[in-house]
Design an enzyme around this catalytic site. Structure first.
Site, PDB file in Angstrom:
ATOM      1  N   SER A   1     -30.973  62.484  33.737  1.00 11.91           N
ATOM      2  CA  SER A   1     -29.306  62.662  33.984  1.00 11.91           C
ATOM      3  C   SER A   1     -29.137  61.290  34.805  1.00 11.91           C
ATOM      4  O   SER A   1     -29.764  60.935  35.728  1.00 11.91           O
ATOM      5  CB  SER A   1     -29.630  63.882  34.665  1.00 11.91           C
ATOM      6  OG  SER A   1     -28.235  64.209  35.415  1.00 11.91           O
TER       7      SER A   1
ATOM      8  N   TYR B   1     -27.886  60.663  -3.482  1.00 13.73           N
ATOM      9  CA  TYR B   1     -27.442  59.306  -3.131  1.00 13.73           C
ATOM     10  C   TYR B   1     -28.663  58.611  -2.358  1.00 13.73           C
ATOM     11  O   TYR B   1     -29.385  59.546  -1.659  1.00 13.73           O
ATOM     12  CB  TYR B   1     -26.406  59.713  -2.078  1.00 13.73           C
ATOM     13  CG  TYR B   1     -25.862  58.424  -1.456  1.00 13.73           C
ATOM     14  CD1 TYR B   1     -24.977  57.525  -1.924  1.00 13.73           C
ATOM     15  CD2 TYR B   1     -26.046  58.161  -0.176  1.00 13.73           C
ATOM     16  CE1 TYR B   1     -24.688  56.303  -1.284  1.00 13.73           C
ATOM     17  CE2 TYR B   1     -25.669  57.071   0.406  1.00 13.73           C
ATOM     18  CZ  TYR B   1     -24.956  56.278  -0.018  1.00 13.73           C
ATOM     19  OH  TYR B   1     -24.306  55.062   0.560  1.00 13.73           O
TER      20      TYR B   1
ATOM     21  N   SER C   1     -28.369  67.201  32.195  1.00 12.09           N
ATOM     22  CA  SER C   1     -27.761  68.393  32.661  1.00 12.09           C
ATOM     23  C   SER C   1     -27.620  69.415  31.446  1.00 12.09           C
ATOM     24  O   SER C   1     -27.317  70.384  31.505  1.00 12.09           O
ATOM     25  CB  SER C   1     -26.331  68.406  33.296  1.00 12.09           C
ATOM     26  OG  SER C   1     -25.601  67.684  32.696  1.00 12.09           O
TER      27      SER C   1
ATOM     28  N   ASP D   1     -19.318  64.922   1.802  1.00 13.93           N
ATOM     29  CA  ASP D   1     -20.738  64.141   1.560  1.00 13.93           C
ATOM     30  C   ASP D   1     -21.557  64.595   2.801  1.00 13.93           C
ATOM     31  O   ASP D   1     -22.813  65.023   2.592  1.00 13.93           O
ATOM     32  CB  ASP D   1     -20.644  62.629   1.658  1.00 13.93           C
ATOM     33  CG  ASP D   1     -19.906  62.099   0.388  1.00 13.93           C
ATOM     34  OD1 ASP D   1     -19.871  62.762  -0.666  1.00 13.93           O
ATOM     35  OD2 ASP D   1     -19.633  60.991   0.434  1.00 13.93           O
TER      36      ASP D   1
ATOM     37  N   HIS E   1     -14.604  71.164  25.061  1.00 16.43           N
ATOM     38  CA  HIS E   1     -15.729  70.444  25.344  1.00 16.43           C
ATOM     39  C   HIS E   1     -15.917  69.200  24.608  1.00 16.43           C
ATOM     40  O   HIS E   1     -15.722  68.183  25.375  1.00 16.43           O
ATOM     41  CB  HIS E   1     -17.031  71.552  25.674  1.00 16.43           C
ATOM     42  CG  HIS E   1     -18.095  70.775  26.345  1.00 16.43           C
ATOM     43  ND1 HIS E   1     -19.438  71.602  26.540  1.00 16.43           N
ATOM     44  CD2 HIS E   1     -18.583  69.515  26.645  1.00 16.43           C
ATOM     45  CE1 HIS E   1     -20.215  70.734  27.199  1.00 16.43           C
ATOM     46  NE2 HIS E   1     -19.780  69.515  27.095  1.00 16.43           N
TER      47      HIS E   1
ATOM     48  N   ASN F   1     -25.769  62.351  25.460  1.00 13.37           N
ATOM     49  CA  ASN F   1     -27.293  62.253  25.299  1.00 13.37           C
ATOM     50  C   ASN F   1     -27.921  62.557  24.061  1.00 13.37           C
ATOM     51  O   ASN F   1     -27.124  63.134  23.257  1.00 13.37           O
ATOM     52  CB  ASN F   1     -27.866  63.160  26.461  1.00 13.37           C
ATOM     53  CG  ASN F   1     -27.011  64.525  26.403  1.00 13.37           C
ATOM     54  OD1 ASN F   1     -27.204  65.333  25.619  1.00 13.37           O
ATOM     55  ND2 ASN F   1     -26.252  64.760  27.444  1.00 13.37           N
TER      56      ASN F   1
HETATM   57 ZN   LIG Z   1     -20.452  67.779  27.709  1.00 12.04          ZN
END
Ligand SMILES: [Zn+2]
Length: 234
Positions: free
Chosen positions: A58, A231, A92, A137, A177, A42
């Site tokens: 969601s 840059y 979520s 960078d 995760h 997301n």
């Molecule tokens: Zn996640």
């Protein structure tokens, strides 16, 4: 009291509409850059000049997203009366995004994915060492690991903020995760998510045939300073 979008000043409604368009469009970059499967990723963006942000609904697939489906929330993560159908609830991960916006005022965009290589580093709880000039960078050093935390309270958001406040990196790999990235706006946070996955993949591949070579800290400082300040089209 619930905030009602169409009762807000027209300038704010216009700003929300533009943010919804940007956030909806940017979600196409997640499957295009192979950062997500199904609906698991997301993008959100702060509505400039307000205490609102816009985030993916969601469980809606990326090819069904449209600006009018993007959910508008207050900075405590509560959906406002924004004209989306009642069945559409915010992602979520909304509480984690909201926590970042509440605690990092300079941040205008947040992205979360489970992109494969970045998440593999997260599964080992191992930071990605700064062994590529593009890491110097983009991230100004290693991409750090954040604490193990699960959905349900503010612990994911707190882990993101506490880790990134002590790092120059715009990406954190939450242990077991996956990556969360931040930016000045949603586009900047999406770029960080793409770059995070790219360096995770390259360093992983490099490791297969031997040890990687660290870049000296003072060189990383020079790379980061040049890229952030010199840059591009300034
Ligand atoms: Zn996640």
């Amino acid at each position: 009291m619930t905030i009602v979008l169409n009762q807000l000043p027209s300038t704010i409604q216009d700003s929300v509409a533009r943010t919804r368009q940007r956030v909806s469009d940017l979600h196409a970059e997640l499957p295009r850059n192979e950062l997500v499967v199904w609906t698991a990723g997301n993008v959100s963006e702060r509505v400039p000049g307000t205490d609102l942000f816009v985030i993916k609904p969601s469980g809606v697939s990326y090819d069904e997203l449209a600006p009018e489906f993007m959910v508008v929330c207050t900075l405590d993560g509560t959906k406002i009366d924004d004209g989306t159908p009642d069945r559409l609830q915010p992602s979520s991960d909304t509480a984690a995004h909201a926590y970042v916006y509440r605690h990092m005022e300079e941040i205008g965009g947040v992205v979360h994915t489970h992109s494969t290589y970045a998440t593999a580093w997260a599964a080992r709880g191992e930071e990605i060492p700064c062994v590529l000039t593009m890491m110097g960078d983009e991230f100004g050093g290693a991409i750090p690991i954040g604490p193990f935390a699960i959905i349900g309270d503010d612990s994911i958001g707190r882990g993101i903020v506490e880790t990134l406040k002590t790092s120059r990196s715009r990406a954190v790999l939450m242990q077991n995760h996956g990556p969360f990235t931040i930016g000045t706006d949603a586009r900047d946070a999406v770029k960080a998510a793409v770059m995070c996955e790219e360096v995770a993949r390259t360093v992983h591949i490099a490791r297969q045939l031997g040890a990687t070579i660290p870049i000296p800290p003072e060189t990383i400082d020079r790379l980061f300073d040049r890229y952030q300040n010199v840059y591009g089209q300034h």
